[in-house]
Design a protein around this motif. Structure first.
Motif, PDB file in Angstrom:
ATOM      1  N   HIS A   1       0.860  -1.172   0.000  1.00  0.00           N
ATOM      2  CA  HIS A   1       0.000   0.000   0.000  1.00  0.00           C
ATOM      3  C   HIS A   1       0.899   1.226   0.000  1.00  0.00           C
ATOM      4  O   HIS A   1       1.710   1.420   0.910  1.00  0.00           O
ATOM      5  CB  HIS A   1      -0.908   0.011   1.233  1.00  0.00           C
ATOM      6  N   GLY A   2       0.791   2.047  -1.033  1.00  0.00           N
ATOM      7  CA  GLY A   2       1.665   3.198  -1.170  1.00  0.00           C
ATOM      8  C   GLY A   2       1.592   4.144   0.018  1.00  0.00           C
ATOM      9  O   GLY A   2       0.519   4.454   0.511  1.00  0.00           O
ATOM     10  N   GLY A   3       2.761   4.561   0.472  1.00  0.00           N
ATOM     11  CA  GLY A   3       2.828   5.509   1.571  1.00  0.00           C
ATOM     12  C   GLY A   3       2.750   4.882   2.947  1.00  0.00           C
ATOM     13  O   GLY A   3       2.753   5.603   3.946  1.00  0.00           O
TER      14      GLY A   3
ATOM     15  N   GLY B   1       1.561  -3.269   5.430  1.00  0.00           N
ATOM     16  CA  GLY B   1       0.602  -3.615   4.403  1.00  0.00           C
ATOM     17  C   GLY B   1      -0.814  -3.368   4.874  1.00  0.00           C
ATOM     18  O   GLY B   1      -1.095  -3.282   6.072  1.00  0.00           O
ATOM     19  N   ILE B   2      -1.731  -3.242   3.940  1.00  0.00           N
ATOM     20  CA  ILE B   2      -3.147  -3.016   4.234  1.00  0.00           C
ATOM     21  C   ILE B   2      -3.940  -4.200   3.675  1.00  0.00           C
ATOM     22  O   ILE B   2      -3.755  -4.581   2.520  1.00  0.00           O
ATOM     23  CB  ILE B   2      -3.647  -1.712   3.589  1.00  0.00           C
ATOM     24  N   PRO B   3      -4.799  -4.835   4.466  1.00  0.00           N
ATOM     25  CA  PRO B   3      -5.584  -5.962   3.941  1.00  0.00           C
ATOM     26  C   PRO B   3      -6.449  -5.530   2.768  1.00  0.00           C
ATOM     27  O   PRO B   3      -6.955  -4.404   2.735  1.00  0.00           O
ATOM     28  CB  PRO B   3      -6.417  -6.419   5.148  1.00  0.00           C
ATOM     29  N   ARG B   4      -6.645  -6.436   1.834  1.00  0.00           N
ATOM     30  CA  ARG B   4      -7.344  -6.094   0.592  1.00  0.00           C
ATOM     31  C   ARG B   4      -8.814  -5.784   0.826  1.00  0.00           C
ATOM     32  O   ARG B   4      -9.471  -5.216  -0.040  1.00  0.00           O
ATOM     33  CB  ARG B   4      -7.162  -7.223  -0.422  1.00  0.00           C
ATOM     34  N   TRP B   5      -9.371  -6.137   1.982  1.00  0.00           N
ATOM     35  CA  TRP B   5     -10.784  -5.888   2.251  1.00  0.00           C
ATOM     36  C   TRP B   5     -11.012  -4.625   3.077  1.00  0.00           C
ATOM     37  O   TRP B   5     -12.149  -4.352   3.475  1.00  0.00           O
ATOM     38  CB  TRP B   5     -11.391  -7.088   2.985  1.00  0.00           C
ATOM     39  N   MET B   6      -9.979  -3.829   3.307  1.00  0.00           N
ATOM     40  CA  MET B   6     -10.132  -2.670   4.195  1.00  0.00           C
ATOM     41  C   MET B   6     -11.139  -1.659   3.653  1.00  0.00           C
ATOM     42  O   MET B   6     -11.871  -1.025   4.418  1.00  0.00           O
ATOM     43  CB  MET B   6      -8.766  -2.002   4.410  1.00  0.00           C
TER      44      MET B   6
END
Length: 578
Positions: A256-258, A262-267
């Protein structure tokens, strides 16, 4: 036991045994923590986070707080049935089908001692990356973390030759990142090229990874950091031996940019996750509480006594089942004295029982809302409905199309990413020349498609005994040895020509072996059907089958050697094996 093993095991025990951070006491939308997750805010100070005020001294930066509370994300995934299914589908279909070895070296060296030693090393390492579980199980755990909280971690330990000797899964919710160091470090990297590996020196800025239990921190190095890092302080200490140096972390993430994390794909569908959960709880409360009563008792022109009211409540709420079948409730009522006539008589009250069943919903609430929001959750993973059991009208064609799309667009690319990590990071320092690890896709085979493919191969002269044996081994879980001699790669069309002339001895034995050479009505390479192999154990059946194939084809080879005309035809149609 070496100090490295002791430190690694103690660290791992702390990781696996550490409790989750408590995230409030409510599981609904009023929970302030979950509200902050929806709004994308950072973790509130009212949540007990042991990393909230932690810093590292010296040249290192402060610990970076994750953008979301990991314990809250885990709770949301556990509470939502569709989200949990989507995560399980990713875990099952990306690393869950095991692995295989793929030969990538020179063809004439596949049977060399070096190639065999490499294959045995890879098989043992993948089966036992540590003393507890296999590489498949390790990758399943890492994938679960990646899909749930967006971050997965693998701890690796190196031997004296600086090669990775063991791997462990690290629970993602217990790990934190630090800022990268201000000063870069020069490291030597190896880049594979067609004319050989190229060594280059590059400058990198590394970070630390931290775990905490109570007030005690454990530090890890970023993968590839050559410096000796003290696992208790996180500082560079040149006096440390390799046994006492912190182990390394491979960080698997959904980029996830910035963000360092990482950010989960369902956020982005968090409101749908929480909304469907609330709809389910609302339906549960409705069925439990029955907000609309079963009946209403009305009294006109009077009042019922308190004893009658208590009896009615007891009958409707306290006594259920067959104990209430023949129960009689007596309702006593008295008239309204204010409505008495001139002669003092009081009119009798009128009691009416009215059923409310027609006003009670016959099904759950928010069904259409749940259907729409569930689709949003599933679309975040790009999964067809069949993978989470949301469709009952699938045909064979649509199910196959769904599988192919999911494999091409979702599972396959993720599998390739995991394969690259295993081959380049874990085995990158072993200078392997012959084999690479491939993660298996699901084995979904249509027998009709296989027969058509075999028939097409045979028509163009592409079906050989070894190809047929390989297909039989793959589809029917057999272990027939391939033919090592050169005739194992000759096309079956040559064999059929010999059989038509009566020049093939042992034709009946070939048909019994389960690998067809193109007999009428039977596809080349067709394996035996269950129940046709007698009562012998599977190992004996495979040995008999393999022996039958080899004996029969040896007979064919003898005929080819003695018949010069046919032998010349064979040389023209099939090149000799190297």
């Amino acid at each position: 036991m070496s100090k490295t093993s002791e430190v690694g095991r103690e660290t791992r025990v702390r990781r696996e045994g550490a409790p989750l951070v408590v995230v409030g006491t409510k599981a609904d939308a009023t929970d302030p923590v979950l509200e902050k997750v929806i709004r994308g805010e950072y973790v509130s100070q009212q949540i007990a986070d042991p990393f909230s005020t932690s810093t590292l001294g010296g040249n290192s930066r402060q610990i970076i707080q994750p953008p979301f509370n990991f314990a809250a994300l885990i709770k949301m995934a556990d509470d939502n049935s569709v989200l949990k299914q989507c995560i399980d589908v990713m875990v099952t279909n990306v690393p869950g089908h095991g692995h295989r070895l793929e030969y990538v070296g020179e063809s004439e060296q596949q049977d060399s001692a070096e190639a065999k030693a490499e294959a045995e090393f890879l098989r043992l390492f993948m089966k036992h990356p540590n003393e507890e579980y296999s590489m498949t199980e390790l990758m399943r755990r890492v994938r679960w973390d990646v899909e749930t909280i967006g971050n997965g971690y693998i701890e690796v330990a190196r031997d004296k030759k600086k090669r990775i000797s063991a791997c462990w899964h690290v629970p993602g919710h217990l790990m934190r990142l630090t800022e990268v160091d201000r000063d870069p470090v020069q490291v030597e990297v190896i880049i594979p090229r067609a004319d050989g590996a190229v060594k280059r020196k590059v400058w990198k800025q590394f970070r630390r990874y931290v775990q905490m239990r109570g007030t005690k921190k454990v530090y890890f190095k970023e993968f590839g950091d050559p410096r000796p890092i003290d696992p208790s302080t996180g500082e560079v200490n040149q006096s440390l031996s390799y046994e006492d140096t912190a182990t390394e972390i491979i960080h698997r993430t959904i980029y996830h940019g910035g963000q360092a994390y990482g950010i989960p794909r369902w956020m982005h569908v968090t409101p749908s996750v929480m909304g469907t959960r609330q709809a389910e709880l609302t339906n549960l409360d409705y069925f439990r509480q029955n907000a609309i009563p079963a009946m209403v008792i009305t009294v006109a022109g009077g009042s019922i006594t308190q004893a009658s009211l208590t009896a009615i409540e007891s009958h409707l709420t306290a006594v259920r089942g067959r104990m209430a079948q023949n129960r009689v409730v007596v309702i006593e009522a008295y008239g309204d004295e204010d409505a008495a006539s001139d002669d003092g008589s009081i009119p009798p009250p009128q009691i009416e029982l009215k059923s409310m069943s027609e006003y009670r919903p016959s099904d759950g609430l928010f069904l259409e809302y749940c259907k729409v929001e569930t689709g949003k959750i599933r679309s975040a993973f790009r999964l067809p409905p069949i993978f989470v059991g949301l469709s009952e009208d699938y045909s064979h064609a649509t199910a196959k199309a769904s599988q192919e799309v999911a494999e091409a667009q979702v599972f396959g690319p993720e599998r390739v990413s995991d394969e690259g990590m295993i081959n380049q990071h874990i085995f990158g320092d072993y200078d392997l020349k012959h084999w690479e690890i491939r993660l298996n896709p699901p084995r979904i085979t249509d027998p009709e498609d296989v027969l058509k493919a075999l028939d097409a191969l045979e028509k163009v002269g592409g079906m050989t005994p070894n190809i047929a044996i390989g297909i039989a081994n793959e589809l029917f879980d057999m272990n027939i040895a391939t033919i090592k001699e050169e005739w194992g790669n000759f096309p079956f069309s040559v064999v059929r020509a010999l059989a038509a002339r009566g020049a093939v001895e042992g034709w009946d034995e070939i048909l019994k072996s389960g690998v067809s050479l193109g007999a009428p009505g039977q596809a080349p390479g067709q394996a035996p059907q269950p129940g046709n192999s007698g009562t012998k154990p599977k190992e004996e059946q495979e040995d008999d089958t393999s022996k039958s194939i080899r004996d029969s084809l040896l007979t064919i080879r003898k005929r080819l050697v003695t018949d010069e005309a046919i032998n010349a035809s064979v040389r023209q149609r099939a090149p000799r094996a190297a």
